[in-house]
Design an enzyme around this catalytic site. Sequence first.
Site, PDB file in Angstrom:
ATOM      1  N   GLU A   1      60.959  18.581  23.064  1.00  0.00           N
ATOM      2  CA  GLU A   1      60.371  19.768  22.520  1.00  0.00           C
ATOM      3  C   GLU A   1      61.108  20.670  21.813  1.00  0.00           C
ATOM      4  OE1 GLU A   1      58.833  20.945  26.360  1.00  0.00           O
ATOM      5  OE2 GLU A   1      60.628  22.436  26.767  1.00  0.00           O
TER       6      GLU A   1
ATOM      7  N   HIS B   1      58.193  26.996  28.972  1.00  0.00           N
ATOM      8  CA  HIS B   1      59.492  26.548  29.601  1.00  0.00           C
ATOM      9  C   HIS B   1      60.485  27.636  28.971  1.00  0.00           C
ATOM     10  CE1 HIS B   1      58.007  22.142  29.738  1.00  0.00           C
ATOM     11  NE2 HIS B   1      58.060  22.702  30.920  1.00  0.00           N
TER      12      HIS B   1
END
Lengths: 392, 298
Positions: free
Chosen positions: B217, B255
């Site tokens: 990511e 996150h």
Amino acid sequence: MNIHEYQAKELFDRFGVPSPKGKVASTPKEAFDAAKWLGVNHLVVKAQVHAGGRGKGTFKNGFKGGVHLVESPAAARDVATQMLGGVLVTKQTGEAGRLVRKVMIAESVSITRELYLAILLDRQSCQPVIIVSTEGGMDIEEVAAKTPEKMLREFVNPLAGLQAYQVRKICQALGLQTTARQFGRMLHALYKLFIECDCSMVEINPVVVTTDDHVYALDAKFNFDDSALYRHPEIAAMRDRDEEDPREVAAAAHDLNYIGLDGNIACLVNGAGLAMATMDIIKHHGGDPANFLDVGGGASKDQVAAAFNIILGDPNVKGIFINIFGGIMDCNIVAEGVVAAARETGLALPLVVRLEGNNVEAGKATLAASGLNIVTADGMDDGARKIVAAVS
Amino acid sequence: MSILIDENTKVLVQGITGGFGGRHAKLSLEYGTNIVGGVTPTKGGQMFENTVPIFDTVSEAVKETGATASVIFVPPAFAADAILEAADAGVELIVCITEGIPVMDMMRVKAMLTGSRSRLVGPNCPGIVTPGRGEKSHGGCRIGIAPGYIHKRGNVGVVSRSGTLTYEAVWQLTQLGYGQSTCVGIGGDPINGTSHLDVIRMFNEDPETEAIILIGEIGGIAEVEAARWAKDHCKKPIAGFIAGATAPPGRRMGHAGAIVGGEEDTAQAKKLILAECGIAVAETPGVMAKTLLDLWGK
């Protein structure tokens, strides 16, 4: 989490990072009193908002500049009258601008040099890194791109802490002589603040050297590690909800992780990675995501209902895509929650649901039997195509 | 073979008496995982589910059970201490599930683990699964919170920051008839114990792993580092996906580590580098397994 400049000054005072004397004011009268208390003729009035570019900003009432130099308490009061309650638009605020609720009145100093100083956490080396430059007061990204030789990065071993030789090295690189000791004390104090307050970044741009050989932090930008706020109640109390997106504040109250975007397809997903990937897949199939929304490991009825309310508060939203991979949680419980929340909120927008995982057949049956206009999808791509088609 | 864990691995659960830890310890036991002990300070001497002894300290638990792996479910404020306690007790593999550990704590943990014989996976991760050979992959080793039944024993290694994206990839593989050697969630925090590169190296050495899915990511350059290494050293086909192409810069996407800071940690930049390194990049997260099978010639 971010804080205001006047709050940064409070932290600087506590840790011994020198900054010009100043006071915060919420009314023109307070601004006048603060200026009088400072007892000097060279003053600066600064609008307090969480955005950079204040000096070059413009108020919606036409008043120019969020930072003004003034020569008297009366002038400070007049400038504060213009700023307080005004909406300041800068290159970082977007068109909406930010309402100014407080101003800071500070002593204005006479500057000979502007330096750059920041401490942040370096992900690659997993250590704090101190970044300094002789080119303070400028856009530091530009300095890094155009004249990288004017930047110095000094890594600090987190177990040993900042060493004296490192400070000497930095002072030498900045060409500091008579003010090296002062700057060194500031750097030690700032490092202590960075570690003890669980900062993820602290940036002072500029650090100034004055004509009378003083070193001051003239502005500050802080970022705190949200995960560590539990052990810093005094910093958590500095949070200014007025500076945050009200939808994000409402989401946090329901344990939802929401970030508003500009598109028209809202999404509701479990898991941060999948939530990002869902935004991407909407874009890939020609749509525009309206938000990032992670409901976490579960997706209870209450959470889904709260999520719907937040999503529907965004007038741009024309359709909703729910993407749930129910590994351990029961997809049927998720489906029941979606149906109940859709009924409660009287949902009228197109809703596409992609469910996968534990007890998925029962979940799909619950959605189909609801009598509501819910489109079920087989897989993420199918779901994204269906919601994009539904809103266009 | 598999990497890091197999059905014989003796596993401890730190925080076994907590709601979250207990629930997942039970699911792991049902999956067939060899959980040999739990650790909760002050609850030593009790039993978990009438079968698993609970100890006050990790060193006592290791001494009594011979455990070589430990999974941590303790709350964020105590997690750094739990990791260091496991390392001190000589646990070879420490898997930390806990989300929300202060970054400063992890910075110190990382520095203290340098040179240690313990490997940390996580924190803020779904854990590791080496699927078993029974029905719905029963009989394997499940350390953490991943759903066991979506797996199938086989030859694809999966490494990812994100839990749910790992499950997507695993489920896609299983649906298409391809099993997994080991699936490793390395976690979504900015500082973690094991990197994409560490796991890719292990998959490269593992004879059972024939192909790899790498999921990343935005934020940091860990995926890029792994891709550059793989270009010159990895003999096995790799498919990749990078989440966050539509994430606005400077915002944390759930996150703690998922934040675009510069030009090199955007999804677009990472995808480009992955492709240059010979990794087949999935166009959407819905076709991660298919992208691998196409490259692999299946």
